[in-house]
Design a protein around this motif. Sequence first.
Motif, PDB file in Angstrom:
ATOM      1  N   TYR A  94      58.696  37.171  43.453  1.00  0.00           N
ATOM      2  CA  TYR A  94      57.795  36.039  43.268  1.00  0.00           C
ATOM      3  C   TYR A  94      56.687  36.384  42.290  1.00  0.00           C
ATOM      4  O   TYR A  94      56.071  37.447  42.372  1.00  0.00           O
ATOM      5  CB  TYR A  94      57.161  35.654  44.603  1.00  0.00           C
ATOM      6  N   CYS A  95      56.428  35.452  41.424  1.00  0.00           N
ATOM      7  CA  CYS A  95      55.305  35.556  40.508  1.00  0.00           C
ATOM      8  C   CYS A  95      54.091  34.884  41.147  1.00  0.00           C
ATOM      9  O   CYS A  95      54.226  33.859  41.821  1.00  0.00           O
ATOM     10  CB  CYS A  95      55.673  34.864  39.203  1.00  0.00           C
ATOM     11  N   THR A  96      52.933  35.446  40.917  1.00  0.00           N
ATOM     12  CA  THR A  96      51.726  34.892  41.499  1.00  0.00           C
ATOM     13  C   THR A  96      50.565  34.965  40.516  1.00  0.00           C
ATOM     14  O   THR A  96      50.593  35.790  39.593  1.00  0.00           O
ATOM     15  CB  THR A  96      51.373  35.644  42.802  1.00  0.00           C
ATOM     16  N   ALA A  97      49.575  34.104  40.709  1.00  0.00           N
ATOM     17  CA  ALA A  97      48.419  34.084  39.815  1.00  0.00           C
ATOM     18  C   ALA A  97      47.153  33.842  40.620  1.00  0.00           C
ATOM     19  O   ALA A  97      47.186  33.242  41.698  1.00  0.00           O
ATOM     20  CB  ALA A  97      48.579  33.003  38.749  1.00  0.00           C
ATOM     21  N   ASN A  98      46.069  34.307  40.080  1.00  0.00           N
ATOM     22  CA  ASN A  98      44.782  34.163  40.761  1.00  0.00           C
ATOM     23  C   ASN A  98      43.657  34.267  39.741  1.00  0.00           C
ATOM     24  O   ASN A  98      43.801  34.952  38.723  1.00  0.00           O
ATOM     25  CB  ASN A  98      44.639  35.283  41.796  1.00  0.00           C
ATOM     26  N   LYS A  99      42.545  33.631  40.028  1.00  0.00           N
ATOM     27  CA  LYS A  99      41.398  33.721  39.120  1.00  0.00           C
ATOM     28  C   LYS A  99      40.718  35.062  39.349  1.00  0.00           C
ATOM     29  O   LYS A  99      39.721  35.168  40.054  1.00  0.00           O
ATOM     30  CB  LYS A  99      40.453  32.550  39.348  1.00  0.00           C
ATOM     31  N   GLY A 100      41.247  36.079  38.746  1.00  0.00           N
ATOM     32  CA  GLY A 100      40.742  37.420  38.940  1.00  0.00           C
ATOM     33  C   GLY A 100      41.623  38.215  39.882  1.00  0.00           C
ATOM     34  O   GLY A 100      42.365  37.651  40.696  1.00  0.00           O
ATOM     35  N   ILE A 101      41.544  39.526  39.752  1.00  0.00           N
ATOM     36  CA  ILE A 101      42.307  40.404  40.637  1.00  0.00           C
ATOM     37  C   ILE A 101      41.645  40.366  42.020  1.00  0.00           C
ATOM     38  O   ILE A 101      40.439  40.620  42.138  1.00  0.00           O
ATOM     39  CB  ILE A 101      42.301  41.839  40.094  1.00  0.00           C
ATOM     40  N   PRO A 102      42.391  40.074  43.050  1.00  0.00           N
ATOM     41  CA  PRO A 102      41.810  40.077  44.399  1.00  0.00           C
ATOM     42  C   PRO A 102      41.256  41.444  44.775  1.00  0.00           C
ATOM     43  O   PRO A 102      41.733  42.472  44.287  1.00  0.00           O
ATOM     44  CB  PRO A 102      43.001  39.709  45.285  1.00  0.00           C
ATOM     45  N   VAL A 103      40.278  41.447  45.662  1.00  0.00           N
ATOM     46  CA  VAL A 103      39.663  42.710  46.060  1.00  0.00           C
ATOM     47  C   VAL A 103      40.682  43.638  46.699  1.00  0.00           C
ATOM     48  O   VAL A 103      40.571  44.859  46.616  1.00  0.00           O
ATOM     49  CB  VAL A 103      38.473  42.462  47.014  1.00  0.00           C
ATOM     50  N   SER A 104      41.670  43.059  47.354  1.00  0.00           N
ATOM     51  CA  SER A 104      42.789  43.823  47.878  1.00  0.00           C
ATOM     52  C   SER A 104      44.038  43.284  47.209  1.00  0.00           C
ATOM     53  O   SER A 104      44.629  42.302  47.654  1.00  0.00           O
ATOM     54  CB  SER A 104      42.878  43.686  49.405  1.00  0.00           C
ATOM     55  N   VAL A 105      44.427  43.933  46.125  1.00  0.00           N
ATOM     56  CA  VAL A 105      45.451  43.378  45.246  1.00  0.00           C
ATOM     57  C   VAL A 105      46.791  43.196  45.957  1.00  0.00           C
ATOM     58  O   VAL A 105      47.566  42.314  45.597  1.00  0.00           O
ATOM     59  CB  VAL A 105      45.612  44.272  43.996  1.00  0.00           C
ATOM     60  N   GLY A 106      47.040  43.987  46.967  1.00  0.00           N
ATOM     61  CA  GLY A 106      48.327  43.922  47.647  1.00  0.00           C
ATOM     62  C   GLY A 106      48.411  42.906  48.765  1.00  0.00           C
ATOM     63  O   GLY A 106      49.459  42.761  49.387  1.00  0.00           O
TER      64      GLY A 106
END
Length: 124
Positions: A94-106
């Motif tokens: 699955y491809c995913t996107a977010n406005k910025g890298i989450p604090v816990s990327v996993g």
Amino acid sequence: VQLQASGGGLVQAGGPLRLSCAKSARTSERHAMGWFRQAPGKDREFVAAISWTGGSTYYADSAKGRCTISRDNAKNTVYLQMNSLEPEDTAVYYCTANKGIPVSVGQSLLWDYWGKGTQVTVSS
């Protein structure tokens, strides 16, 4: 934001495969992007992520040394090059996107947008 993953398929163990994910969004929006995978009966797990600029990349331990994530912002596309594939890599990716890298990327719950996934099957 719409994400369309492609490039999955059947590959023999030891072989390579490159996944692509095209993002449809307003050009003013900047998103970090990533890849997760989910095998049958298992939880969704993190594979790799990349910042908007491409200057920062993150990998799961299982992906380090075998996978490379990259992006082409002119094409709104992110790629996942996978080498030395193993049957254990069989999963829906699955491809995913977010406005910025989450604090816990996993943590999958911290990513806002998801594509439908593309099946990768590695035969032994």
